[in-house]
Design a protein around this motif. Structure first.
Motif, short mmCIF file in Angstrom:
data_model
loop_
_atom_site.label_atom_id
_atom_site.label_comp_id
_atom_site.label_asym_id
_atom_site.label_seq_id
_atom_site.Cartn_x
_atom_site.Cartn_y
_atom_site.Cartn_z
N MET A 1 0.85 -1.20 0.00
CA MET A 1 0.00 0.00 0.00
C MET A 1 0.87 1.24 0.00
O MET A 1 1.82 1.35 0.79
N THR A 2 0.59 2.17 -0.91
CA THR A 2 1.27 3.46 -0.93
C THR A 2 0.56 4.40 0.03
O THR A 2 -0.66 4.49 0.04
N ALA A 3 1.35 5.10 0.88
CA ALA A 3 0.76 5.94 1.92
C ALA A 3 0.42 7.33 1.38
O ALA A 3 1.27 8.00 0.80
N PHE A 4 -0.82 7.73 1.56
CA PHE A 4 -1.27 9.09 1.28
C PHE A 4 -2.02 9.61 2.49
O PHE A 4 -2.60 8.84 3.26
N GLU A 5 -2.05 10.90 2.65
CA GLU A 5 -2.73 11.51 3.79
C GLU A 5 -4.24 11.37 3.70
O GLU A 5 -4.92 11.15 4.71
N THR A 6 -4.79 11.49 2.49
CA THR A 6 -6.25 11.56 2.34
C THR A 6 -6.84 10.46 1.46
O THR A 6 -8.05 10.47 1.20
N LEU A 7 -6.03 9.54 1.01
CA LEU A 7 -6.47 8.45 0.14
C LEU A 7 -5.97 7.12 0.65
O LEU A 7 -4.91 7.04 1.28
N LYS A 8 -6.72 6.07 0.34
CA LYS A 8 -6.20 4.72 0.44
C LYS A 8 -5.83 4.28 -0.97
O LYS A 8 -6.65 4.38 -1.89
N PHE A 9 -4.61 3.81 -1.15
CA PHE A 9 -4.10 3.46 -2.47
C PHE A 9 -3.49 2.07 -2.38
O PHE A 9 -2.49 1.86 -1.68
N THR A 10 -4.11 1.10 -3.05
CA THR A 10 -3.60 -0.27 -3.02
C THR A 10 -3.50 -0.81 -4.44
O THR A 10 -4.26 -0.41 -5.32
N ARG A 11 -2.57 -1.71 -4.63
CA ARG A 11 -2.39 -2.36 -5.93
C ARG A 11 -2.47 -3.86 -5.76
O ARG A 11 -1.86 -4.43 -4.85
N ALA A 12 -3.24 -4.51 -6.63
CA ALA A 12 -3.34 -5.97 -6.66
C ALA A 12 -3.12 -6.41 -8.10
O ALA A 12 -4.05 -6.35 -8.91
N GLY A 13 -1.91 -6.79 -8.42
CA GLY A 13 -1.58 -7.14 -9.80
C GLY A 13 -1.71 -5.93 -10.70
O GLY A 13 -1.08 -4.89 -10.45
N SER A 14 -2.55 -6.02 -11.71
CA SER A 14 -2.70 -4.92 -12.67
C SER A 14 -3.84 -3.97 -12.30
O SER A 14 -4.18 -3.08 -13.07
N VAL A 15 -4.43 -4.17 -11.10
CA VAL A 15 -5.55 -3.34 -10.66
C VAL A 15 -5.11 -2.44 -9.51
O VAL A 15 -4.53 -2.90 -8.53
#
Length: 260
Positions: A1-15
């Motif tokens: 997971m990439t950390a952002f202050e105001t967002l949740k940002f996750t990557r699962a393969g190509s999504v």
């Protein structure tokens, strides 16, 4: 997971999955959120990304600009211009990236939240979701690409009504008008979004990218220019690995195995 202050940002393969994450403020856009959104969009604009999903945490998708932050700014004009610039950078990247953007409007989408919500290549909406421009009610004017996108989706007259009267559209009517792709029961929205993202991730990235680019140019090109653009895209895809695989699978009556 990439950390952002105001967002949740996750990557699962190509999504890539993005969640607007200021539920205590109705996911209102402040300087931090629009900056995060622009940076997140840049991270999505990569060769390994095929699908990006975008939704909101809590009861709201996004209530638009954070009016409290705007009122507290020393110079509201400078403050709002900075927010608009970052939001527009994000939306331009989402529009021009190869990956398909799927927005899932889980609740109220107002102001810039309306603009962002309907900007997806595909737009899911919960049955309880609603859409309103809300700008002129606060003495403001539209941003987030609304003046470009809405006339193309619903026509000039309906756009004028939405922007001037701040009419509220419930999800079923937004579907009828062509603002959203699909309306699902509230409880089914997360599963519907995941299923659609998985389906798109199994598809051909080059094909979906070509669709996005062709439609992005359709209103600014004459007929012959668009024909030439179509010819170049389909030739490029036919020559590529996914095009070869797609044709072979169709002829072989089997499911294609596109590159991931």
């Amino acid at each position: 997971m990439t950390a952002f202050e105001t967002l949740k940002f996750t990557r699962a393969g190509s999504v890539v999955n993005i969640v607007l994450d200021r539920p205590e403020a109705a996911n209102g856009m402040n300087a931090a959120m629009t900056r995060d959104l622009a940076d997140a969009a840049t991270l999505c604009d990569t060769a390994e990304t095929k699908v990006v999903t975008l939704t909101g945490a809590g009861r709201f998708f996004c209530a638009g600009g954070d009016l409290k932050a705007m009122a507290a700014a020393e110079d509201p004009g400078v403050f709002v211009k900075g927010i608009a610039n970052d939001l527009h950078r994000a939306m331009s990247t989402f529009a021009r990236m190869d990956a398909v953007l799927v927005t899932a409007v889980n609740g109220v989408a107002a102001g810039a939240g309306f603009s962002l919500g309907v900007s997806g290549d595909l737009v899911l909406a919960a049955e309880s979701a609603s859409f309103t421009m809300a700008y002129t009610k606060a003495g403001l004017s539209p941003d987030g690409g609304a003046s470009y996108v809405l006339p193309r989706l619903v026509g000039l007259r309906r756009t004028q009504e939405l922007m001037i009267t701040n009419r509220v559209l419930k999800a079923p009517q937004a579907l009828e008008w062509g603002l959203v792709t699909t309306v699902v029961p509230d409880a089914d929205l997360p599963a519907a979004l995941e299923q659609l993202a998985d389906e798109l991730a199994s598809g051909a990235r080059g094909s979906n990218s070509a669709v996005k680019q062709l439609l992005l140019h359709t209103y600014g090109s004459d007929y012959e220019a668009q024909l030439e653009r179509e010819a170049r895209f389909i030739a490029g895809n036919a020559a590529g690995a996914d095009g070869r695989e797609g044709v072979a699978a169709f002829l072989g009556k089997r499911a294609p195995e596109f590159s991931q």
